[in-house]
Each structure stands twice: as C-alpha cells, then as structure tokens.
Design a protein around this motif. Structure first.
Motif, short mmCIF file in Angstrom:
data_model
loop_
_atom_site.label_atom_id
_atom_site.label_comp_id
_atom_site.label_asym_id
_atom_site.label_seq_id
_atom_site.Cartn_x
_atom_site.Cartn_y
_atom_site.Cartn_z
N TYR A 176 0.81 -1.22 0.00
CA TYR A 176 0.00 0.00 0.00
C TYR A 176 0.85 1.27 0.00
CZ TYR A 176 -4.12 -2.84 1.15
OH TYR A 176 -5.15 -3.75 1.12
N ALA A 177 2.17 1.13 -0.01
CA ALA A 177 3.04 2.31 0.10
C ALA A 177 2.86 3.27 -1.07
CB ALA A 177 4.50 1.89 0.21
N ALA A 178 2.52 2.74 -2.23
CA ALA A 178 2.35 3.57 -3.42
C ALA A 178 0.89 3.64 -3.87
CB ALA A 178 3.22 3.05 -4.56
N GLU A 179 -0.01 3.11 -3.06
CA GLU A 179 -1.43 3.10 -3.43
C GLU A 179 -2.02 4.50 -3.29
OE1 GLU A 179 -4.58 1.16 -5.01
OE2 GLU A 179 -2.76 0.10 -4.39
N ALA A 180 -2.72 4.97 -4.31
CA ALA A 180 -3.24 6.34 -4.30
C ALA A 180 -4.50 6.45 -3.46
CB ALA A 180 -3.51 6.81 -5.72
N ALA A 181 -5.40 5.48 -3.55
CA ALA A 181 -6.69 5.57 -2.86
C ALA A 181 -6.87 4.34 -1.98
CB ALA A 181 -7.83 5.66 -3.86
N LEU A 182 -7.00 4.61 -0.67
CA LEU A 182 -7.16 3.53 0.29
C LEU A 182 -8.37 3.81 1.18
CD1 LEU A 182 -3.46 3.11 1.46
CD2 LEU A 182 -4.78 1.41 0.17
N GLY A 183 -9.04 2.72 1.61
CA GLY A 183 -10.13 2.83 2.56
C GLY A 183 -9.89 1.90 3.73
N MET A 184 -10.62 2.10 4.79
CA MET A 184 -10.41 1.29 5.99
C MET A 184 -10.63 -0.20 5.71
SD MET A 184 -9.28 2.92 8.57
CE MET A 184 -9.50 1.51 9.66
N ALA A 185 -11.55 -0.53 4.82
CA ALA A 185 -11.80 -1.95 4.54
C ALA A 185 -10.57 -2.64 3.97
CB ALA A 185 -12.98 -2.08 3.58
N ASP A 186 -9.67 -1.88 3.35
CA ASP A 186 -8.44 -2.47 2.79
C ASP A 186 -7.52 -3.02 3.87
OD1 ASP A 186 -9.08 -1.84 0.09
OD2 ASP A 186 -8.45 0.23 0.44
N LEU A 187 -7.75 -2.64 5.12
CA LEU A 187 -6.87 -3.04 6.22
C LEU A 187 -7.39 -4.25 6.99
CD1 LEU A 187 -6.03 0.50 7.69
CD2 LEU A 187 -4.91 -0.73 5.82
N MET A 188 -8.44 -4.88 6.47
CA MET A 188 -9.11 -5.95 7.22
C MET A 188 -8.16 -7.09 7.60
SD MET A 188 -12.56 -8.03 6.13
CE MET A 188 -13.48 -6.48 6.02
N TYR A 189 -7.22 -7.42 6.72
CA TYR A 189 -6.35 -8.56 6.98
C TYR A 189 -4.93 -8.15 7.37
CZ TYR A 189 -10.26 -10.80 4.69
OH TYR A 189 -11.54 -11.22 4.37
N GLU A 190 -4.76 -6.90 7.75
CA GLU A 190 -3.44 -6.41 8.14
C GLU A 190 -3.18 -6.62 9.63
OE1 GLU A 190 -1.07 -5.14 6.12
OE2 GLU A 190 -2.39 -5.50 4.38
N ASP A 191 -1.90 -6.81 9.96
CA ASP A 191 -1.49 -6.78 11.36
C ASP A 191 -1.31 -5.32 11.78
OD1 ASP A 191 -1.42 -9.54 11.43
OD2 ASP A 191 0.72 -9.64 10.93
N PHE A 192 -1.76 -4.99 12.99
CA PHE A 192 -1.69 -3.62 13.48
C PHE A 192 -0.66 -3.48 14.61
CE2 PHE A 192 -5.52 -3.11 11.15
CZ PHE A 192 -5.74 -1.74 10.99
N VAL A 193 0.04 -2.37 14.59
CA VAL A 193 0.85 -1.95 15.72
C VAL A 193 0.05 -0.89 16.46
CG1 VAL A 193 3.03 -0.98 16.51
CG2 VAL A 193 2.97 -2.38 14.43
N MET A 194 -0.18 -1.09 17.76
CA MET A 194 -1.00 -0.16 18.53
C MET A 194 -0.28 0.21 19.82
SD MET A 194 -4.75 -1.90 17.76
CE MET A 194 -5.69 -0.57 18.49
#
Length: 309
Positions: A176-194
C-alpha cells in the motif's frame, strides 16, 4: 527608618539643592529639610554639609547615598518581580505533549508565549500519552497538557486546539506504500501496531475506525509511545493509524498515506480546574490572542416563539 526619608534624601543628594529637590518631590522646602534632619538624627551622623550657598555630601553621606540607591533599586526590582508573578507574567509552566503533537504544536505555542509573555519559561515534557498527562495534571507534576480527549472526570478544563484526520503508516516496501486511494476496509487482513496503554485515546479511535468498516483490528504488536510505534512499522511488523501531525516527522522506512473512512481525533489544551494559576491564565490568554487556541464558543439561547411569550 521610613522609605520616604530615603527617597527624599536621594533627591537632595542628587541635586545638592533643597529647593530643586523639593520641586522634584512636590514638597514644601521646610518639610524636606525637616525630613533629612530626622534621617540624620536616626542614623546619628551628618549626611549633608549645609551653607548659605551650597549643599554637599559628607563622606558618610556619599557612602549612604550609594548604598541607598542600590537598595532602592533592589526594592524596585523586587516589587516589579512580585507584580509580574502575581499577574502571571513571570514564572515556570510545565507543559506536556502527547505523542508527536510537540512537532506540530510546540513551535506556535512557544512562539506565542515568547512574543506575548516573555517572562514565562516553558518546561517541556514530550511524548506522553493522554493517561500519563492526566495523571500529571492531577498530581501537580504538570501545569498544562496538550492531549487527546475525551478525559474522564470534571476536574480538568479541556479546550480543543484542532481536529486531526488519521493517516495510515506502512513500511516503505508495503504493497500500500504507493497506493493512491485507500479505505479502511483495505486493512481488514493487516497486522496492526497499537499503543500498549489500554486507555489510549488513539487506540479507541483505531478500533472505532476498523469496526465502522466491518472488522476488528488484529493487534499484533504494542508500543509505549509514537516513536517506538513508528519504528515497529518501519521494521515491517505491521501497519498503524496515526494522527495527521506525524507528517512533521521524517522517518526512514515509513510511508504515510491518506485513508478514507478513518476517524478524526481532537487535540486539546487541558489544565486543572480547581487550582487557580495566574501563569496558566496568562498562557491561555496568550494562545488565544495568537490564534493557537480557538476562542470559547458562547452558547446562545434559542429564540422564543411568539406563542411562548
């Protein structure tokens, strides 16, 4: 020994003329002469040599004049200092900043204080999460905090400075580093640092954003503060949602992207309601005057209809 006697003696010593000194002091000359004699009697020395043509200082008078001027100057400085402290124009304010807010807000805050109340010195406490700042205010370790509401309890005054969007932070080699348009749903399967703090306002905003998109974040890694959180992202251990103010940071290995559907988060100035402080009042007034802190919105009661009158 009365202060008025000292001021009157200094006037005579500086003019070497009772008439001119009396005019400067707006006194009658006989009253001034009597005042100086009273001072000499109290000290038990002759301060002035008087002739029909001339008034001059004796050696004792010259010494007493120098010491009196020095002491009166010190007294004036003390008086000015006391007034500045009482008016909130001089002293130390301990101010905390949450996360990366210092990068965005510290410069305009410090500039406003320097220009409007230069006698106030700031002691900066950086990269504190909101719960730690709230505890600092309540334990009197901090005077003012730049934090992220909401704050539990009604013992703190909380004034919104600005509202920030959330950004997506990803490793530089992430898809996603070069992705122009992103939405929250795109992060569904990502690991999060919180954040590690379970009461983190930022964590609440992240969870709220994810749930609005139909999923819960996979919390794989935790960080004690923003700098560590971004370092973990740079290491490729996950993605993170961070406040917009982190754009001020230049961190190798991390790319920031706008993301649709993410929550916004407020940044606010807070101080203790029940500990009146002229210094804090002066700081708040300076920030309002500089436009750093928006003015309070006064609530206007709704107009009554004619039928209600």
């Amino acid at each position: 020994m009365e202060l008025r006697h000292l001021y009157q003696f200094v006037a005579v010593a500086e003019t070497c003329h009772f008439g001119q000194a009396a005019k400067r002091l707006h006194l009658a000359q006989p009253a001034l002469s009597q005042s100086v004699r009273q001072l000499e009697a109290e000290l038990g020395v002759t301060l002035l040599t008087r002739t029909t043509r001339q008034v001059s200082l004796t050696p004792a008078g010259e010494f007493f004049y120098r010491e009196t001027v020095r002491n009166l100057d010190n007294l004036e400085r003390s008086n000015r200092g006391v007034r500045r402290i009482a008016d909130g124009r001089y002293g130390l304010v301990r101010i905390g900043f949450t996360g990366t807010a210092a990068f965005d807000q510290l410069p305009p805050i410090a500039r406003a204080i320097k220009q409007r109340v230069p006698g106030i010195a700031l002691e900066i406490h950086g990269d504190l999460l909101t719960p730690a700042q709230v505890e600092g205010l309540r334990s009197e370790q901090l005077d003012v905090a730049v934090l992220r509401p909401p704050v539990a309890g009604d013992d703190l005054v909380v004034r919104t400075i600005t509202t920030e969007s959330l950004l997506l932070a990803v490793p530089v080699d992430h898809r996603y580093a070069a992705e122009a348009a992103l939405g929250m749903a795109d992060l569904m399967y990502e690991d999060f640092v919180m954040y590690a703090d379970t009461h983190s306002v930022m964590n609440d905003a992240v969870v709220r954003s994810c749930r609005a998109a139909g999923f819960s974040p996979r919390r794989e890694h935790e960080a004690p503060d923003t700098s560590v959180l971004l370092a973990l992202v740079a290491a490729g251990l996950g993605v993170a949602l961070v406040p917009e103010s982190v754009r001020a940071l230049q961190l190798n290995g991390v790319v920031f992207r706008d993301i649709a559907g993410a929550s916004t988060i407020d940044l606010a100035l807070a101080w203790h309601r029940d500990r009146p402080s002229a210094l804090v009042d002066a700081l708040v007034a300076a920030l309002e005057d500089a436009g750093v802190l928006p003015p309070l919105e006064l609530s206007v009661p709704p107009a009554q209809s004619k039928d209600a009158l």
